[in-house]
Design a protein around this motif. Structure first.
Motif, short mmCIF file in Angstrom:
data_model
loop_
_atom_site.label_atom_id
_atom_site.label_comp_id
_atom_site.label_asym_id
_atom_site.label_seq_id
_atom_site.Cartn_x
_atom_site.Cartn_y
_atom_site.Cartn_z
N ARG A 133 7.55 -4.95 32.99
CA ARG A 133 8.48 -6.07 32.96
C ARG A 133 7.77 -7.35 32.50
O ARG A 133 8.32 -8.14 31.72
N ALA A 134 6.53 -7.56 32.97
CA ALA A 134 5.79 -8.76 32.59
C ALA A 134 5.50 -8.77 31.09
O ALA A 134 5.60 -9.81 30.43
N VAL A 135 5.12 -7.59 30.55
CA VAL A 135 4.87 -7.49 29.12
C VAL A 135 6.15 -7.77 28.33
O VAL A 135 6.14 -8.50 27.33
N LEU A 136 7.23 -7.17 28.77
CA LEU A 136 8.50 -7.36 28.08
C LEU A 136 8.93 -8.82 28.11
O LEU A 136 9.37 -9.38 27.10
N ARG A 137 8.77 -9.47 29.27
CA ARG A 137 9.15 -10.88 29.38
C ARG A 137 8.32 -11.74 28.44
O ARG A 137 8.86 -12.60 27.73
N ARG A 138 7.02 -11.51 28.39
CA ARG A 138 6.14 -12.30 27.54
C ARG A 138 6.52 -12.17 26.06
O ARG A 138 6.61 -13.17 25.34
N GLU A 139 6.79 -10.95 25.63
CA GLU A 139 7.13 -10.73 24.23
C GLU A 139 8.49 -11.32 23.88
O GLU A 139 8.69 -11.85 22.78
N LEU A 140 9.43 -11.23 24.80
CA LEU A 140 10.76 -11.79 24.54
C LEU A 140 10.74 -13.30 24.48
O LEU A 140 11.40 -13.91 23.63
N GLY A 154 34.81 -22.98 32.43
CA GLY A 154 34.77 -24.13 33.32
C GLY A 154 34.35 -25.40 32.62
O GLY A 154 33.68 -25.37 31.58
N ALA A 155 34.72 -26.56 33.20
CA ALA A 155 34.42 -27.85 32.58
C ALA A 155 32.93 -28.09 32.45
O ALA A 155 32.49 -28.78 31.53
N ASP A 156 32.13 -27.54 33.34
CA ASP A 156 30.68 -27.74 33.29
C ASP A 156 29.93 -26.48 32.88
O ASP A 156 28.74 -26.34 33.18
N ASP A 157 30.61 -25.58 32.19
CA ASP A 157 29.97 -24.34 31.73
C ASP A 157 29.33 -24.51 30.35
O ASP A 157 29.52 -23.71 29.44
N LEU A 158 28.57 -25.58 30.20
CA LEU A 158 27.74 -25.79 29.01
C LEU A 158 26.37 -26.19 29.52
O LEU A 158 26.24 -27.16 30.27
N ALA A 159 25.35 -25.43 29.14
CA ALA A 159 24.01 -25.65 29.71
C ALA A 159 22.98 -25.82 28.61
O ALA A 159 23.08 -25.18 27.55
N PRO A 160 21.96 -26.65 28.84
CA PRO A 160 20.83 -26.70 27.91
C PRO A 160 20.15 -25.33 27.86
O PRO A 160 20.05 -24.64 28.87
N PHE A 161 19.71 -24.95 26.68
CA PHE A 161 19.11 -23.62 26.50
C PHE A 161 17.59 -23.71 26.64
O PHE A 161 16.97 -24.64 26.14
N THR A 162 17.02 -22.75 27.35
CA THR A 162 15.57 -22.59 27.40
C THR A 162 15.23 -21.14 27.16
O THR A 162 15.98 -20.23 27.59
N ALA A 163 14.13 -20.88 26.47
CA ALA A 163 13.72 -19.51 26.18
C ALA A 163 13.45 -18.76 27.48
O ALA A 163 13.87 -17.60 27.64
N GLU A 164 12.77 -19.39 28.41
CA GLU A 164 12.43 -18.71 29.66
C GLU A 164 13.67 -18.40 30.47
O GLU A 164 13.78 -17.29 31.03
N GLY A 165 14.59 -19.35 30.57
CA GLY A 165 15.81 -19.09 31.33
C GLY A 165 16.64 -17.99 30.73
O GLY A 165 17.23 -17.18 31.45
N PHE A 166 16.69 -17.95 29.41
CA PHE A 166 17.45 -16.91 28.72
C PHE A 166 16.85 -15.52 29.00
O PHE A 166 17.56 -14.58 29.36
N VAL A 167 15.55 -15.40 28.87
CA VAL A 167 14.90 -14.11 29.08
C VAL A 167 14.98 -13.68 30.55
O VAL A 167 15.26 -12.51 30.84
N ASP A 168 14.77 -14.61 31.46
CA ASP A 168 14.86 -14.27 32.87
C ASP A 168 16.27 -13.80 33.23
O ASP A 168 16.45 -12.91 34.07
N GLY A 169 17.26 -14.41 32.61
CA GLY A 169 18.63 -13.96 32.86
C GLY A 169 18.86 -12.55 32.36
O GLY A 169 19.48 -11.73 33.04
N LEU A 170 18.35 -12.25 31.16
CA LEU A 170 18.51 -10.91 30.61
C LEU A 170 17.83 -9.85 31.46
O LEU A 170 18.32 -8.74 31.65
N LEU A 171 16.66 -10.20 32.01
CA LEU A 171 15.88 -9.24 32.81
C LEU A 171 16.27 -9.27 34.29
O LEU A 171 15.70 -8.54 35.08
N GLY A 172 17.23 -10.14 34.61
CA GLY A 172 17.64 -10.19 36.01
C GLY A 172 16.63 -10.85 36.90
O GLY A 172 16.57 -10.60 38.11
N GLY A 173 15.80 -11.75 36.33
CA GLY A 173 14.75 -12.40 37.11
C GLY A 173 15.19 -13.74 37.64
O GLY A 173 16.16 -14.31 37.23
#
Length: 372
Positions: A144-151, A353-372
């Protein structure tokens, strides 16, 4: 004729004459009174007694938009709960019993199907095969750590994802939002205004989508909810003129940011794209455009990349906003659109939702995909 009868007749005549005279006198007095009547001014309203209930003046209530920090946390939760193809492929490779040639082939095909693109897919598979060739996924935590780093590296955390809100000579920052029909630009402009207000910015909205009857009204409603003024023109007015007036109003009022909503442009209609170019040129006669955000529907996949290329040629896109990233979105478009344009994804839409717009971060995106 008897004397008595004569007396009664005389008496009746006297009484009748007296009654008529009295009526005439009364009517004369009434007429005289009317002719000399003075009209008095209306009495002043009686002030309320101490302690009396007084109805308050109507107040326009505004909402307090959600801050960016909690939106980022919700981004991770939404992605981890989604069923997009990229998330499934990533979690599938970690949970595989063995990583043979067939497993890697299936993984690669799934990544391409997630809109990741052939180039980024080849890079990710090659790096993962090299890193996991010895231990495989026997150690899930390491895998998982390897996959997160590469993503994270593939999503490129080095890109500057902040909005450029710096403008010279005290002029407001001008943010132009463009995109094709049906991607939800007006709604996104309203949500972006909420996000900026939450960050303490003063904002003015420009309703330059004059071809859609409800667009200006919709945008004004979004602005009213957070106390932001909207400049709008008549239906069918010149969009460039409305945009110019909005920027001029922003300069006069000294606001921090002017957000300009534009009509949905079909990327294969040259005249409409020319109109968008005109809007840009006219605005810059008043103040420089600091950001041009292209809104893409994350569910459109490769079609979104085609749109991105054309818009970038006309408007010099500086950032991407991806709507509908959760749910049916395949997820890989985040990487592929950044590679295609060389500009970052700056915001993502997570829902209705009215506040369903968020700044994007690479780490947040990857952690979301991996369920972290």
């Amino acid at each position: 004729m008897p004397v008595d009868l004569i007396l009664w007749i005389v008496l009746a005549v006297v009484v009748l004459v007296g009654a008529v005279s009295a009526v005439v006198v009364v009517r004369r007095r009434q007429a005289l009174t009317r002719s000399h009547r003075v009209e008095l001014p209306p009495a002043a309203p009686t002030p309320p007694r101490p302690g009396a209930d007084v109805a308050p003046a109507p107040v326009v209530e505004t909402e307090a938009p959600e801050e960016a920090g909690t939106r980022l946390a919700r981004l991770r939760r939404r992605l981890s709960g989604s069923t997009n193809v990229l998330a499934q492929a990533l979690l599938g490779i970690i949970s595989s019993d063995k990583l043979d040639a067939d497993t890697w082939d299936d993984f690669e095909a799934t990544l391409i199907g997630s809109d990741l693109g052939v180039g980024p897919t080849g890079e990710l598979v090659e790096n993962l095969r090299r890193e996991l060739s010895i231990d495989g996924v026997a150690d899930p935590q390491r895998a998982r750590a390897v996959l997160r780093r590469e993503l994270v590296a593939l999503t490129d955390p080095s890109l500057d994802r902040d909005l450029d809100l710096d403008s010279a000579d005290g002029l407001p920052a001008v943010v132009l939002v463009v995109g094709v029909n049906g991607t939800g630009k007006t709604t996104t402009v309203g949500k972006l205004a909420r996000l900026l207000v939450a960050e303490g910015k003063t904002v003015l909205l420009g309703a330059a989508d004059t071809f859609r009857a409800a667009a200006a009204e919709q945008l004004q409603t979004w602005g009213d909810r957070v106390g932001v003024e909207t400049v709008r023109g008549a239906e069918g007015a010149d969009p460039a003129s409305v945009a110019y007036e909005a920027v001029s109003a922003g300069v006069e009022k000294g606001v921090d940011v002017v957000l300009i909503d534009t009509a949905g442009r079909l990327h294969n209609k040259s005249n409409l794209m020319d109109e968008l170019g005109k809007i840009r040129r006219v605005i810059e006669k008043r103040a420089p455009i600091t950001e041009t955000l292209l809104l893409l529907d994350a569910t459109t996949g490769q079609n979104g990349l085609i749109q991105a290329r054309v818009f970038n040629e006309v408007t010099q896109v500086t950032g991407i906003v991806l709507s509908k990233l959760d749910g049916s979105a395949k997820g890989g478009i985040v990487v592929s659109v950044q590679r295609e344009l060389g500009v970052p994804v700056k915001f993502v839409g997570l829902g209705e939702g009215a506040d369903d717009l968020a700044p994007f971060t690479a780490e947040g995106f990857v952690d979301g995909l991996l369920g972290g």
